[in-house]
Design a protein around this motif. Structure first.
Motif: not given
Length: 174
Positions: A4-16, A20-32
């Motif tokens: 499962m790949y779950t981005p953190p809340e408020a995740f976004g790509i600013v530039e290459r 940017r993101t809000g708080p990260v949690h262990p459930t987000n780590f595979p995505f990160l």
């Protein structure tokens, strides 16, 4: 079973290479992990969460607790300090830190102010910058943050020698 790949809340790509993101949690780590992060810029004035420290230890990403380093009580009307924004911009613009992710407690206001100042430095018009800022806040942007972006003195920023390809002398104000 698929990962499962779950981005953190408020995740976004600013530039290459800049996220940017809000708080990260262990459930987000595979995505990160898929981002191959080299640097994590923390804007909170709290200690780095243990889970984020463990993620950095595991992946080799370097945490920069910028909010803790630059926090000052009673900064008046300013929502963040000029030092936080200056240091944050210099870290983002140093390609040696890429890929880099900016984290704040909500992913909205402090991160939004920093990214708004980056957009100003890139030469974006103010309206486009505020539209992007408000899109992350759900239209609930803070007037003081918008005013901070508008009045931020770009001359405070020392450009690093290793600028990213997306930032050129033609796009920024020198």
């Amino acid at each position: 079973m698929a990962q499962m790949y779950t981005p953190p809340e408020a995740f976004g790509i600013v530039e290459r290479g800049v996220y940017r993101t809000g708080p990260v949690h262990p459930t987000n780590f595979p995505f990160l992990r898929t981002l191959g992060l080299r640097t994590i810029l923390l804007l909170s004035n709290d200690q780095t969460p243990k889970s984020v420290s463990a993620f950095c230890d595991e992946t080799g990403a370097v945490p920069i607790p910028l909010g803790l380093q630059t926090w000052r009580p009673n900064i008046g009307w300013r929502p963040v300090s000029e030092e936080l924004i200056k240091e944050g911009l210099e870290a983002i613009l140093n390609v040696e830190n890429h890929p880099i992710m900016v984290i704040c407690p909500t992913g909205l206001h402090d991160t939004g102010t920093l990214i708004g100042c980056l957009r100003k430095l890139q030469g974006w018009n103010f309206n486009s910058t505020i539209v992007e800022y408000r899109s992350y806040t759900g239209g609930q942007g803070r007037y003081v943050n918008e005013q901070f972006i508008e009045l931020f003195d770009m001359d405070l920023v020392t450009l690093p020698r290793s600028l990213p390809a997306w930032y050129s002398k033609d796009s920024g104000l020198f």
